[in-house]
Design an enzyme around this catalytic site. Structure first.
Site, PDB file in Angstrom:
ATOM      1  N   GLY A 149       9.045 -29.493 -19.026  1.00 23.31           N
ATOM      2  CA  GLY A 149       7.654 -29.176 -19.342  1.00 23.31           C
ATOM      3  C   GLY A 149       7.141 -30.098 -20.433  1.00 23.31           C
ATOM      4  O   GLY A 149       7.667 -31.195 -20.633  1.00 23.31           O
ATOM      5  N   LYS A 157      12.632 -19.210 -14.189  1.00 23.91           N
ATOM      6  CA  LYS A 157      11.308 -18.841 -14.709  1.00 23.91           C
ATOM      7  C   LYS A 157      10.360 -19.947 -14.243  1.00 23.91           C
ATOM      8  O   LYS A 157      10.224 -20.988 -14.884  1.00 23.91           O
ATOM      9  CB  LYS A 157      11.414 -18.719 -16.226  1.00 23.91           C
ATOM     10  CG  LYS A 157      10.205 -18.824 -17.101  1.00 23.91           C
ATOM     11  CD  LYS A 157       9.014 -17.992 -16.762  1.00 23.91           C
ATOM     12  CE  LYS A 157       7.866 -18.421 -17.659  1.00 23.91           C
ATOM     13  NZ  LYS A 157       6.845 -19.198 -16.939  1.00 23.91           N
ATOM     14  N   THR A 175       6.123 -31.684 -24.176  1.00 24.35           N
ATOM     15  CA  THR A 175       6.918 -31.944 -25.381  1.00 24.35           C
ATOM     16  C   THR A 175       6.682 -30.880 -26.454  1.00 24.35           C
ATOM     17  O   THR A 175       7.622 -30.468 -27.138  1.00 24.35           O
ATOM     18  CB  THR A 175       6.604 -33.358 -25.906  1.00 24.35           C
ATOM     19  OG1 THR A 175       7.079 -34.290 -24.926  1.00 24.35           O
ATOM     20  CG2 THR A 175       7.285 -33.647 -27.231  1.00 24.35           C
ATOM     21  N   GLY A 216       8.691 -27.943 -25.496  1.00 23.47           N
ATOM     22  CA  GLY A 216      10.109 -28.269 -25.664  1.00 23.47           C
ATOM     23  C   GLY A 216      10.539 -28.151 -27.116  1.00 23.47           C
ATOM     24  O   GLY A 216      11.596 -27.594 -27.436  1.00 23.47           O
ATOM     25  N   GLU A 259       0.028 -38.210 -23.516  1.00 23.66           N
ATOM     26  CA  GLU A 259       0.230 -37.958 -22.081  1.00 23.66           C
ATOM     27  C   GLU A 259      -0.991 -37.203 -21.563  1.00 23.66           C
ATOM     28  O   GLU A 259      -1.300 -36.102 -22.050  1.00 23.66           O
ATOM     29  CB  GLU A 259       1.496 -37.130 -21.870  1.00 23.66           C
ATOM     30  CG  GLU A 259       1.775 -36.897 -20.400  1.00 23.66           C
ATOM     31  CD  GLU A 259       2.939 -35.954 -20.155  1.00 23.66           C
ATOM     32  OE1 GLU A 259       2.939 -34.848 -20.706  1.00 23.66           O
ATOM     33  OE2 GLU A 259       3.846 -36.344 -19.405  1.00 23.66           O
TER      34      GLU A 259
HETATM   35  P1  NAD Z   1       4.446 -26.364 -20.199  1.00 20.71           P
HETATM   36  O1  NAD Z   1       5.303 -26.879 -21.294  1.00 20.71           O
HETATM   37  O2  NAD Z   1       3.132 -25.800 -20.531  1.00 20.71           O
HETATM   38  O3  NAD Z   1       5.199 -25.185 -19.416  1.00 20.71           O
HETATM   39  C1  NAD Z   1       6.429 -25.384 -18.769  1.00 20.71           C
HETATM   40  C2  NAD Z   1       7.138 -24.050 -18.608  1.00 20.71           C
HETATM   41  O4  NAD Z   1       7.485 -23.537 -19.887  1.00 20.71           O
HETATM   42  C3  NAD Z   1       6.301 -22.964 -17.935  1.00 20.71           C
HETATM   43  O5  NAD Z   1       7.121 -22.216 -17.069  1.00 20.71           O
HETATM   44  C4  NAD Z   1       5.840 -22.108 -19.111  1.00 20.71           C
HETATM   45  O6  NAD Z   1       5.567 -20.784 -18.765  1.00 20.71           O
HETATM   46  C5  NAD Z   1       7.069 -22.190 -20.008  1.00 20.71           C
HETATM   47  N1  NAD Z   1       6.827 -21.927 -21.436  1.00 20.71           N
HETATM   48  C6  NAD Z   1       5.693 -22.136 -22.148  1.00 20.71           C
HETATM   49  N2  NAD Z   1       5.877 -21.753 -23.434  1.00 20.71           N
HETATM   50  C7  NAD Z   1       7.159 -21.327 -23.541  1.00 20.71           C
HETATM   51  C8  NAD Z   1       7.945 -20.821 -24.622  1.00 20.71           C
HETATM   52  N3  NAD Z   1       7.451 -20.687 -25.857  1.00 20.71           N
HETATM   53  N4  NAD Z   1       9.230 -20.492 -24.379  1.00 20.71           N
HETATM   54  C9  NAD Z   1       9.752 -20.629 -23.146  1.00 20.71           C
HETATM   55  N5  NAD Z   1       9.057 -21.092 -22.073  1.00 20.71           N
HETATM   56  C10 NAD Z   1       7.765 -21.434 -22.277  1.00 20.71           C
HETATM   57  O7  NAD Z   1       4.351 -27.554 -19.150  1.00 20.71           O
HETATM   58  P2  NAD Z   1       3.422 -27.652 -17.854  1.00 20.71           P
HETATM   59  O8  NAD Z   1       2.004 -27.808 -18.299  1.00 20.71           O
HETATM   60  O9  NAD Z   1       3.786 -26.535 -16.923  1.00 20.71           O
HETATM   61  O10 NAD Z   1       3.934 -29.008 -17.179  1.00 20.71           O
HETATM   62  C11 NAD Z   1       3.462 -30.276 -17.512  1.00 20.71           C
HETATM   63  C12 NAD Z   1       4.425 -30.986 -18.441  1.00 20.71           C
HETATM   64  O11 NAD Z   1       5.729 -31.035 -17.876  1.00 20.71           O
HETATM   65  C13 NAD Z   1       4.034 -32.426 -18.695  1.00 20.71           C
HETATM   66  O12 NAD Z   1       4.132 -32.710 -20.065  1.00 20.71           O
HETATM   67  C14 NAD Z   1       5.088 -33.223 -17.931  1.00 20.71           C
HETATM   68  O13 NAD Z   1       5.343 -34.502 -18.436  1.00 20.71           O
HETATM   69  C15 NAD Z   1       6.277 -32.342 -18.050  1.00 20.71           C
HETATM   70  N6  NAD Z   1       7.260 -32.656 -17.009  1.00 20.71           N
HETATM   71  C16 NAD Z   1       8.403 -33.331 -17.360  1.00 20.71           C
HETATM   72  C17 NAD Z   1       9.325 -33.677 -16.391  1.00 20.71           C
HETATM   73  C18 NAD Z   1      10.601 -34.402 -16.746  1.00 20.71           C
HETATM   74  O14 NAD Z   1      11.533 -34.368 -15.951  1.00 20.71           O
HETATM   75  N7  NAD Z   1      10.702 -35.063 -17.883  1.00 20.71           N
HETATM   76  C19 NAD Z   1       9.090 -33.344 -15.054  1.00 20.71           C
HETATM   77  C20 NAD Z   1       7.913 -32.672 -14.731  1.00 20.71           C
HETATM   78  C21 NAD Z   1       7.000 -32.327 -15.726  1.00 20.71           C
END
Ligand code: NAD
Length: 485
Positions: free
Chosen positions: A232, A179, A234, A237, A387
């Site tokens: 993604g 996804k 926190t 998550g 962040e």
């Molecule tokens: P996000 O959490 O908005 O989305 C990430 C993914 O989750 C997307 O595909 C989104 O569609 C999906 N998603 C959103 N809500 C969901 C739900 N309720 N259930 C299941 N899936 C859902 O993150 P973003 O804005 O795409 O990315 C930026 C974030 O990612 C930053 O906080 C960054 O620190 C983090 N990140 C972490 C790492 C790591 O390895 N620790 C690496 C890259 C990015």
């Protein structure tokens, strides 16, 4: 090179590419221009269910019975195809994410090796014999796959994060549903086309696109999904943990960060300057492990900052397609607004934002923000705690080692930390004292597919990459056999 399809990108469910039950599409943009780049079909809940079922059936019917050699061969073929198409995929990431092309090419260089590494590590998926004290009893463990895994990606490194999740999941004998982020789905769609060519049976890899609130939520709560690997934010998550709690699913979370870069007075300054400035501009600061808190010992603060500013003044900001560009746009208008909001907050709470470089030509149309240092920041300021995920660093000074450690750990995150010092004892004391999953000494944090990666505190749960990723993708069974009966 024409790398973008003019027709909408379809979903991959089982053996079929399809438009989705409602044939509804959404736009994906080029962040350097703000214009529509392509259209993508959006999955419905019925499409997600069909993808999970296809993955489940592929797992039950054949994938879980494949030999390590068969899985290894397929992953190696995929690695070769990735190498063939690497430049094309890099251009897609440049157009869809806004990464400068030199950076896209560089970040994808290791992907074939990552797939080969996980192909090669399959023989390590084995159990052990345990001497339980009774010679008539054979007691042993078997490491088994989990079944269907949902792999959910963010938008900042779509391809490297996908490949580093996929390799160990497939190597361990699981089937997967990818996804991608709805903001940057295109490179994953091109990767998905390679699976058939590599010879993977239908259903082993599926791809669904669309918003997290519908497609993502349906995926993680589907009863046939046994593991969720999520990268993604926190907040998302934490929501996924809540959504999967009822079914007690296995969850790996790679989340946000606010990593410190600590510069002691005996630091090799040249290297420290390169890492500090590099983290600010790389992928426009949209890197989870980027050091966004610069902790500098008071006695070297002036010299260090002068040198960082000199480097930032010379930064080439512009079109990601230009090989001379060092920094491109942010990924979206929403991300640009978020970053600008935090720069305002920093100013209101008493920090002093200073911006560097110049925006010219193409850079004026897309979602660009200049690299920004928040001078005179304090550890507890909101701008130094949250962040931001953009080209912004808080500059905080400290007097001695104890204070540096206290400030470094004064964060709800614990993803990475970097420190520069020539004092070996101090380096080791700090490395032990810092609460984060990765620590780099006298160099930047650069993740690799063969070393474990994952956060402490609110930066995540579990590890990905390296041998740890195999453990994360398997479950351990203990078997006891009384041979005397
Ligand atoms: P996000 O959490 O908005 O989305 C990430 C993914 O989750 C997307 O595909 C989104 O569609 C999906 N998603 C959103 N809500 C969901 C739900 N309720 N259930 C299941 N899936 C859902 O993150 P973003 O804005 O795409 O990315 C930026 C974030 O990612 C930053 O906080 C960054 O620190 C983090 N990140 C972490 C790492 C790591 O390895 N620790 C690496 C890259 C990015």
């Amino acid at each position: 090179m024409n790398v973008i399809d003019s027709r909408p990108y379809e979903l991959l469910i089982g053996e079929r590419w399809r438009a989705g039950a409602q044939s509804r599409t959404f736009d994906t943009l080029n962040p350097a221009t703000g214009r529509v780049l392509a259209q993508v079909y959006e999955a419905t809940e019925a499409d997600v269910d069909a993808a999970v079922l296809a993955a489940h059936e592929a797992y039950q019917a054949h994938w879980r019975k494949t030999t390590p050699a068969e899985r290894g061969r397929l992953l190696r073929r995929l690695a070769a195809l990735f190498e063939r198409d690497r430049e094309k995929i890099a251009w897609i990431e440049t157009l869809n994410v806004g990464k400068p092309i030199t950076h896209s090419l560089d970040s994808l260089k290791a992907m074939p090796s990552s797939l080969e590494y996980f192909a090669g590590i399959i023989p390590a998926v084995r159990g052990e014999t345990i001497p339980v004290g009774n010679h008539n009893v054979l007691n042993f463990t078997i490491r088994e796959p989990l079944g269907v895994c949902a792999l959910i990606m963010p938008w900042n490194y779509p391809m490297t994060l996908t490949v580093n999740k996929l390799g160990p999941a497939l190597a361990a004998g699981n089937t997967v549903i990818l996804k991608p982020s709805e903001v940057t789905p295109l490179s994953t769609m091109v990767l998905a086309r390679l699976f058939e060519e590599a010879g993977f049976p239908p259903g082993v890899v599926n791809v669904v696109n669309g918003p997290g609130s519908t497609v993502g939520e349906r995926l993680v709560t589907h009863p046939l999904v046994s593991r969720v690997s999520f990268t993604g934010g926190t907040v998302t998550g934490s929501r996924i943990v809540a959504s999967t709690a009822a079914d007690v699913k296995r969850v790996t979370l790679e989340l946000g960060g606010k990593s410190p870069l600590i510069v002691f007075e005996d630091a090799p300054l040249e290297q420290a300057v390169a890492v500090a400035a590099g983290d600010l501009i790389k992928n426009s600061g949209q890197v989870c492990i980027a050091c966004t808190r610069l902790l500098v010992q008071e006695s070297v603060k002036r010299e260090f900052l002068d040198r960082v500013q000199e480097r930032l003044d010379a930064i080439r900001i512009g079109s990601p397609e230009d090989p001379a560009t060092e920094m491109g746009p942010l990924v979206s208008a929403a991300q640009k607004q978020r970053v600008e909001k935090y720069i305002r907050i920093a100013s209101e709470e008493g920090a002093r934002p200073v911006q560097y470089g110049s925006l010219s030509g193409a850079a004026e149309t897309g979602f660009f923000v200049k690299p920004t240092l928040l001078m005179d920041s304090q550890a507890r300021m909101q701008s130094a705690q949250d962040e931001i995920f953009g080209p912004v660093q808080s500059v905080i000074s400290f007097r001695d080692e104890d204070e540096a450690l206290r400030i470094a750990n004064d964060s709800r995150y614990g993803l990475a930390a970097v420190l520069f010092t020539r004092d070996g004892g101090r380096a080791l004391r700090m490395a032990r004292g810092i609460q984060s999953g990765s620590v780099a000494i006298n160099t930047g944090v650069r993740t690799s597919f063969d070393a474990p990666f994952g956060g402490y505190k609110q930066s995540g749960i579990g590890k990905e990459r390296g041998l740890e990723a195999i453990y994360e993708n398997t479950q351990l069974k203990n078997v006891k056999y009384d041979m005397s009966v």
